[in-house]
Design a protein around this motif. Structure first.
Motif, short mmCIF file in Angstrom:
data_model
loop_
_atom_site.label_atom_id
_atom_site.label_comp_id
_atom_site.label_asym_id
_atom_site.label_seq_id
_atom_site.Cartn_x
_atom_site.Cartn_y
_atom_site.Cartn_z
N THR A 18 0.90 -1.51 -0.49
CA THR A 18 0.14 0.41 0.03
C THR A 18 0.91 1.51 -0.32
O THR A 18 0.30 2.18 -0.33
CB THR A 18 -1.18 0.04 1.13
N ASP B 48 3.58 1.74 -1.63
CA ASP B 48 4.31 1.96 -2.67
C ASP B 48 3.30 2.72 -4.02
O ASP B 48 3.99 2.70 -5.49
CB ASP B 48 4.90 0.47 -3.13
N ILE B 49 1.67 2.36 -4.04
CA ILE B 49 1.31 2.79 -4.25
C ILE B 49 1.20 4.56 -4.42
O ILE B 49 1.04 4.55 -6.57
CB ILE B 49 -0.45 3.16 -3.97
N GLU B 50 1.29 5.40 -3.78
CA GLU B 50 1.74 6.61 -3.75
C GLU B 50 2.36 6.66 -4.96
O GLU B 50 2.00 7.43 -6.43
CB GLU B 50 2.32 6.56 -3.20
N ASP C 77 3.74 4.77 -7.88
CA ASP C 77 3.99 3.90 -8.71
C ASP C 77 2.82 4.40 -9.05
O ASP C 77 2.48 4.61 -10.51
CB ASP C 77 2.81 2.56 -8.36
N PHE C 78 1.66 5.12 -8.81
CA PHE C 78 0.54 6.11 -9.79
C PHE C 78 0.95 7.01 -10.48
O PHE C 78 1.09 7.45 -11.22
CB PHE C 78 -0.31 6.44 -8.56
N ASP C 79 2.39 8.10 -10.32
CA ASP C 79 2.81 8.70 -10.16
C ASP C 79 3.57 8.75 -11.81
O ASP C 79 3.82 8.90 -12.34
CB ASP C 79 4.07 9.95 -9.45
#
Lengths: 196, 187
Positions: B174, B176-178, B180-182
């Protein structure tokens, strides 16, 4: 229903955009498709009528890439908003891991938002689920229009669980990625917590 | 069931959520058994390829010549198609339709319900016949069904028993999502 394939080290998640007709669900998914780097997106499938209204669903597969050895894939779906397409909505909800509810902020759509939320609860119940069983976020869309409901009014009508809310203008992409990121994190948190 | 988790970043957006949501967790040995059943189906029926699809529309396992096929889109549409047919079945008073067949000019599709909303989709051409594909697919579906049932049984026992092998855990991604979305959206 998340599919977690340890043999292939893959996690598949299904996110459904729900809400009344014309609230901007397809616009959201179209914006995400346009913004996604081509390396990470699949084909956008739209099953629409000749008048460009969603007939069955829109589908967009995207890949988050490899995170800590697991390949995370997200499948985005929209449902048709019109009342008479309820069977289609129920089908698309099957196996959903999370929901983005796209509400129309216009005052004249207040009743439609509430009806759609009730419809969502009713369709979830056919799978033995309630809104408490599934992560969801709310998008208050069309915030650029005049004659709109206040955030408080929308909260009062729709946000009974105090879930994350996003004021959005989907046609310009405002609030779209933020809500997608939020629901993805919520789903992954649930799965991580559940397995630890 | 009955376990409660907190969702949300902070006090403003937290709620308790119980989790009856279904999920399939497939580990190495069972996955290989599913895969070898699909391989065997292709050998015995001369079909072009086969894809096992879960009820959410995600491909579980596949084999054969899949060149030119967008597997994810194919799986999403097959699952929706099958679910729509089940709705139609209930409208005409049928419990369900176990199979579906679509005939094309060069390729034919045969869909067989397996279990728990899971469908086995087989694509074949003129090298073989519908009859052979039908018989072999039915046998394969039975074999895979018993493996899937094992998976669900294990999932049930795991939910009542916290002892799960550590290497089988899902990593906490969770955080790493930040970023990853970027990366995904080119920010």
């Amino acid at each position: 229903m998340a599919l977690i394939n340890y043999a292939k080290r893959e996690i598949n998640l299904k996110i459904v955009y729900y809400g009344p007709a014309f609230s901007g669900k397809t616009t959201c998914i179209q914006y995400i498709y346009d913004r996604l780097d081509s390396r990470f997106k699949g084909k956008l499938i739209t099953l629409a009528t000749e008048y460009d209204r969603t007939l069955f669903f829109d589908f967009l597969p995207m890949e988050l890439g490899e995170i800590r050895g697991f390949k995370v894939r997200i499948h985005l779906y929209t449902v048709p908003g019109q009342v008479y397409y309820n069977a289609s909505r129920r089908i698309i909800l099957r196996g959903a891991d999370g929901i983005v509810f796209v509400a129309d902020s216009q005052k004249e759509r207040r009743r439609d938002n509430i009806i759609s939320m009730e419809n969502l609860k009713s369709n979830l119940s056919t799978y033995g689920l309630t809104l408490h069983d599934i992560p969801y976020v709310l998008m208050y869309n069309k915030r650029d229009l005049t004659n709109i409901l206040s955030r408080e009014e929308l909260d009062h009508d729709l946000n009974i669980d105090s879930v994350p809310t996003f004021e959005s203008i989907a046609i310009r992409g405002i609030g779209v990625l933020e809500s997608l990121k939020s629901i993805t994190k919520s789903i992954l948190k649930v799965y991580y917590s559940r397995s630890s | 069931m009955g376990r409660f988790l907190k969702l949300g970043e902070n006090g403003n957006n937290e709620r308790n959520i119980s989790l009856p949501m279904e999920r399939i967790r497939i580990y190495g040995e069972r996955f290989e058994r599913i895969k070898s059943n699909i391989d065997k189906l292709l050998q015995e029926s001369d079909a072009k390829c086969a894809i096992l699809i879960d009820k959410a529309g995600a491909p579980v396992a596949y084999s054969g010549d899949l060149s030119g096929i967008d597997i994810e889109s194919f799986s999403a549409l097959v699952a929706a198609n099958f679910a729509a047919t089940a709705e139609i079945a209930s409208l005409v008073g049928e419990q369900d339709f176990e199979t579906l067949y679509h005939q094309g000019e060069t390729h034919n599709l045969y869909f067989q319900f397996v279990t728990k909303g899971i469908v086995l989709a087989v694509i074949f051409d003129r090298r073989t016949s519908l009859g052979l594909v039908r018989i072999k697919t039915e046998n394969t579906a039975k074999a895979i069904s018993s493996i899937i049932d094992e998976i669900f049984k294990q999932a049930e026992s795991e939910s009542s028993n916290v002892e799960v092998e550590p290497h089988r855990e899902i990593p906490d991604i969770t955080h790493d999502i930040e970023q990853d979305f970027d990366r995904l959206f080119g920010n």
